[in-house]
Write a protein that holds these residues in place. Structure first.
Motif, PDB file in Angstrom:
ATOM      1  N   ASN A 241       0.825  -1.212   0.000  1.00  7.67           N
ATOM      2  CA  ASN A 241       0.000   0.000   0.000  1.00  7.67           C
ATOM      3  C   ASN A 241       0.858   1.260   0.000  1.00  7.67           C
ATOM      4  O   ASN A 241       0.577   2.199  -0.733  1.00  7.67           O
ATOM      5  CB  ASN A 241      -0.924  -0.001   1.227  1.00  7.67           C
ATOM      6  CG  ASN A 241      -2.164  -0.835   1.004  1.00  7.67           C
ATOM      7  OD1 ASN A 241      -3.091  -0.406   0.341  1.00  7.67           O
ATOM      8  ND2 ASN A 241      -2.164  -2.044   1.527  1.00  7.67           N
ATOM      9  N   GLY A 279      -1.012  10.576   1.382  1.00  8.40           N
ATOM     10  CA  GLY A 279      -2.070  10.388   2.371  1.00  8.40           C
ATOM     11  C   GLY A 279      -3.434  10.106   1.782  1.00  8.40           C
ATOM     12  O   GLY A 279      -3.601  10.017   0.564  1.00  8.40           O
ATOM     13  N   MET A 288     -10.900   1.977   4.942  1.00  3.26           N
ATOM     14  CA  MET A 288      -9.833   1.100   4.465  1.00  3.26           C
ATOM     15  C   MET A 288      -9.986  -0.310   5.035  1.00  3.26           C
ATOM     16  O   MET A 288      -9.471  -1.268   4.493  1.00  3.26           O
ATOM     17  CB  MET A 288      -8.453   1.640   4.861  1.00  3.26           C
ATOM     18  CG  MET A 288      -8.114   3.006   4.337  1.00  3.26           C
ATOM     19  SD  MET A 288      -8.077   3.095   2.553  1.00  3.26           S
ATOM     20  CE  MET A 288      -6.525   2.322   2.198  1.00  3.26           C
ATOM     21  N   LEU A 335      -6.076  -5.288   3.961  1.00  4.11           N
ATOM     22  CA  LEU A 335      -5.989  -4.500   5.193  1.00  4.11           C
ATOM     23  C   LEU A 335      -6.894  -5.007   6.313  1.00  4.11           C
ATOM     24  O   LEU A 335      -6.422  -5.183   7.435  1.00  4.11           O
ATOM     25  CB  LEU A 335      -6.246  -3.012   4.902  1.00  4.11           C
ATOM     26  CG  LEU A 335      -5.074  -2.280   4.238  1.00  4.11           C
ATOM     27  CD1 LEU A 335      -5.478  -0.863   3.834  1.00  4.11           C
ATOM     28  CD2 LEU A 335      -3.845  -2.235   5.132  1.00  4.11           C
ATOM     29  N   THR A 359       1.031   8.776   5.052  1.00  2.00           N
ATOM     30  CA  THR A 359       0.285   7.890   5.940  1.00  2.00           C
ATOM     31  C   THR A 359       1.236   7.142   6.865  1.00  2.00           C
ATOM     32  O   THR A 359       2.332   6.761   6.461  1.00  2.00           O
ATOM     33  CB  THR A 359      -0.516   6.861   5.108  1.00  2.00           C
ATOM     34  OG1 THR A 359      -1.353   7.565   4.193  1.00  2.00           O
ATOM     35  CG2 THR A 359      -1.371   5.966   5.993  1.00  2.00           C
ATOM     36  N   ALA A 361       1.222   3.750   9.296  1.00  2.00           N
ATOM     37  CA  ALA A 361       0.513   2.561   9.766  1.00  2.00           C
ATOM     38  C   ALA A 361       1.280   2.067  10.982  1.00  2.00           C
ATOM     39  O   ALA A 361       2.505   1.957  10.947  1.00  2.00           O
ATOM     40  CB  ALA A 361       0.486   1.502   8.677  1.00  2.00           C
TER      41      ALA A 361
HETATM   42  C1  W6P Z   1      -1.566   5.189   1.684  1.00  2.00           C
HETATM   43  C2  W6P Z   1      -2.807   4.363   1.829  1.00  2.00           C
HETATM   44  C3  W6P Z   1      -2.315   3.301   2.754  1.00  2.00           C
HETATM   45  C4  W6P Z   1      -2.979   2.208   3.288  1.00  2.00           C
HETATM   46  C5  W6P Z   1      -2.287   1.341   4.134  1.00  2.00           C
HETATM   47  C6  W6P Z   1      -0.949   1.565   4.430  1.00  2.00           C
HETATM   48  C7  W6P Z   1      -0.281   2.652   3.903  1.00  2.00           C
HETATM   49  C8  W6P Z   1      -0.978   3.521   3.063  1.00  2.00           C
HETATM   50  N1  W6P Z   1      -0.536   4.657   2.410  1.00  2.00           N
HETATM   51  O1  W6P Z   1      -1.469   6.221   1.021  1.00  2.00           O
END
Ligand code: W6P
Length: 412
Positions: A241, A279, A288, A335, A359, A361
């Motif tokens: 991602n 982002g 998501m 996800l 973004t 995570a």
């Molecule tokens: C993004 C969308 C996303 C989802 C999951 C992990 C990272 C990211 N970066 O732009």
């Protein structure tokens, strides 16, 4: 029918959630008979619990051919395992046959995620889905896939410990599925390399990996007692991602690196993956993790479009299809499934996005193995109610605060 009675019977028991410590003790101390005795009861219990819940699905979803197919797989597998309870004996032959059946069941269920996703698509194509139905489906799939993770963990653990030992020297340190010294950074690098390979192949570019921090307070590499394949799965999904976002967002050859920070606190080991990939809007970040939303984004259904990249244009539709259609992440369920893997042992996965920039995570994993217990959905007669309301918070729990019958057999 007799089978239905058996499902009713086994669904009265609660699944026994095991701790990582129990999985390990089991690998070190218990023998194949103990494991067999435990599983031939516990597997039908877990199967029956989720089978009862399948029947609570909205009627029109239940009628979809794909959902029916999945339902039949569960029935068949349930049947095959309770044969052993009826049989009673426990010879070398029985144990051998049990292992073979487990492998057969594992293979039978390998496409459950894709098939359920297909079922959701079938429903979408044939019915209008209201908000309530959508919420029920989200609620169910979280529980259903979590149940599946737990069942596969039991099967994998048993077959790794007691199955044919052809490849057992590869990971001498592993105990079944578990690595007691799982080196987080190695899994990060492994997942990064594989995601990068896909990214390079389809975009002809990929961001570098920058490890910001990966040692604990004593300057030691951070290690946890964990299931490496689960951690790999989560990281691989996140990297795909992030890489996609980075490459799509930057139209030049210069890409900002993918940054990873690994730290150990009192409770958690945190792995933070940061990308400057532009982002996502806040209104999107919760979605998501929605199955219905992911399904809507299914690449082969969306219009093909081109992406400007490094001065060239690529046919983007095919790239997406290739990148997303990897085993468990079929149909873009990557996800939500990854979050379940994290939650399975009482961790979590959260996304924080600054729209317009990038973004982050964060994967939270329990630092202490005695806190890493399985989190399993339990079916009870009240479950019906939750498919009729929208408060889906109170019927999740870890059963570690009591000892169900089947667990007593296991721990003695
Ligand atoms: C993004 C969308 C996303 C989802 C999951 C992990 C990272 C990211 N970066 O732009």
């Amino acid at each position: 029918k007799n089978l239905e009675k058996m499902v009713d019977f086994y669904s009265q028991f609660n699944p026994s959630s095991l701790s990582i410590k129990q999985f390990i003790d089991f690998g070190l101390k218990a023998n194949e008979q103990n494991s067999y005795q435990f599983l031939k009861k516990e597997l039908p219990v877990r199967l029956a619990n989720i089978m009862k819940e399948i029947h609570l699905l909205p009627d029109n979803l239940l009628k979809m051919p794909s959902v029916n197919l999945v339902n039949n797989w569960y029935t068949q597998s349930f049947n095959e395992i309770i044969e052993f309870e009826v049989d009673g004996g426990c010879t070398e032959q029985t144990l051998d046959k049990f292992c073979k059946i487990l492998v057969k069941i594992r293979n039978r269920h390998s496409d459950v995620i894709q098939t359920m996703a297909q079922g959701v698509l079938e429903l979408k194509d044939s019915h209008k889905i209201d908000l309530h139905t959508e919420k029920s489906i989200q609620y169910f799939l979280d529980r259903f896939y979590m149940s599946r993770i737990g069942i596969r963990m039991l099967i994998n653990h048993h077959t790794l410990l007691f199955g044919d030992h052809i490849n057992s020297n590869n990971h001498h340190r592993h105990i079944g599925c578990i690595d007691p010294y799982c080196d987080v950074i190695s899994v990060v690098k492994d997942a990064y390399e594989n995601a990068r390979f896909l990214c390079d192949q389809y975009y002809l570019a990929s961001p570098e990996l920058e490890i910001c921090k990966s040692i604990d307070a004593d300057d030691e590499p951070i290690k946890i007692v964990y299931v490496p394949s689960h951690l790999y799965h989560i990281l691989f999904e996140l990297f795909k991602n992030s890489m996609r976002a980075i490459v799509e967002h930057h139209k030049t050859d210069i890409l900002p690196p993918l940054q990873v920070t690994i730290v150990k606190g009192k409770e958690d080991v945190c792995v933070k993956v940061s990308d400057q990939g532009g982002g996502i809007p806040r209104s999107l970040s919760e979605r998501m993790f929605h199955y219905m939303y992911s399904t809507a984004l299914q690449p082969s259904k969306s219009d093909a479009h081109t992406v400007p990249l490094a001065g060239k244009f690529f046919f983007f539709k095919m790239l997406l299809t290739q990148i997303q259609k990897k085993k468990d992440s079929g149909y873009g369920y990557g996800l939500p499934i990854s979050r379940l893997y994290a939650r399975y042992l009482h961790g979590d996965l959260v996304l924080l996005s600054c729209d317009g920039f990038g973004t982050e995570a964060i994967i939270y994993l329990k630092a202490l193995s005695n806190e890493a217990n399985e989190l399993l959905p339990i079916y009870n007669k009240m479950s019906t109610r939750f498919y009729k309301t929208t408060d889906h918070t109170i019927d999740w729990r870890s059963t570690c605060n009591r000892t169900p019958i089947s667990q007593q057999q296991f721990t003695q």
